[in-house]
Motif scaffolding. Structure first.
Motif, PDB file in Angstrom:
ATOM      1  N   ASP A  52       0.831  -1.191   0.000  1.00  0.00           N
ATOM      2  CA  ASP A  52       0.000   0.000   0.000  1.00  0.00           C
ATOM      3  C   ASP A  52       0.874   1.252   0.000  1.00  0.00           C
ATOM      4  N   SER A 100      -4.450   2.141  -7.519  1.00  0.00           N
ATOM      5  CA  SER A 100      -5.027   2.973  -6.460  1.00  0.00           C
ATOM      6  C   SER A 100      -5.080   2.227  -5.133  1.00  0.00           C
ATOM      7  N   ARG A 101      -5.096   0.891  -5.207  1.00  0.00           N
ATOM      8  CA  ARG A 101      -5.088   0.030  -4.018  1.00  0.00           C
ATOM      9  C   ARG A 101      -4.169  -1.153  -4.313  1.00  0.00           C
ATOM     10  N   TYR A 103      -4.214  -4.166  -5.152  1.00  0.00           N
ATOM     11  CA  TYR A 103      -5.010  -5.252  -5.699  1.00  0.00           C
ATOM     12  C   TYR A 103      -4.136  -6.428  -6.118  1.00  0.00           C
TER      13      TYR A 103
END
Length: 122
Positions: A52, A100-101, A103
């Protein structure tokens, strides 16, 4: 413009270690998650590890957990993948990507590097 450049790949024997780096050219590197993926010939691109934006939370594929470590240095706009106890089945082109995350699906990542080849001989 976002640019990701991987480095550090090479040819090693089984059991050896390699450290991959991914240098990012972007203004806001520190607010994005980063992921590492790999693709072997004739196979789909698969998730390896993700981190992250803070670097606090990391995620790994089961096949690499305990052997690989993802980390990042936001001051250097760089994400790393330390690979230990390499196996022949780790042979692939390794890619870093921005998301953005953190994933695990490659479809969720927006930008990709050109990849670096890792070859592990038995």
């Amino acid at each position: 413009q976002v640019q990701l450049v991987e480095s550090g790949g090479g040819l090693v024997q089984a059991g050896a270690s390699l450290s991959l780096s991914c240098a990012a050219s972007m203004r806001t590197f520190s607010i994005y998650a980063m992921g590492w993926f790999r693709q072997a010939p004739g196979q789909e691109r698969e998730f390896v590890a993700a981190i992250d934006w803070t670097g606090t939370n990391t995620y790994y594929a089961g096949s690499v957990k305990g052997r690989f470590t993802i980390s990042r240095d936001n001051a250097k706009n760089t994400v790393y993948l330390q690979m230990n106890s390499l196996r022949p089945e780790d042979t692939a082109v390794y890619y870093c990507a921005r998301g953005s995350r953190p994933y695990t699906s490659p479809d969720r990542y927006e930008y990709w590097g050109q990849g670096t080849q890792v070859t592990v001989s038995s």
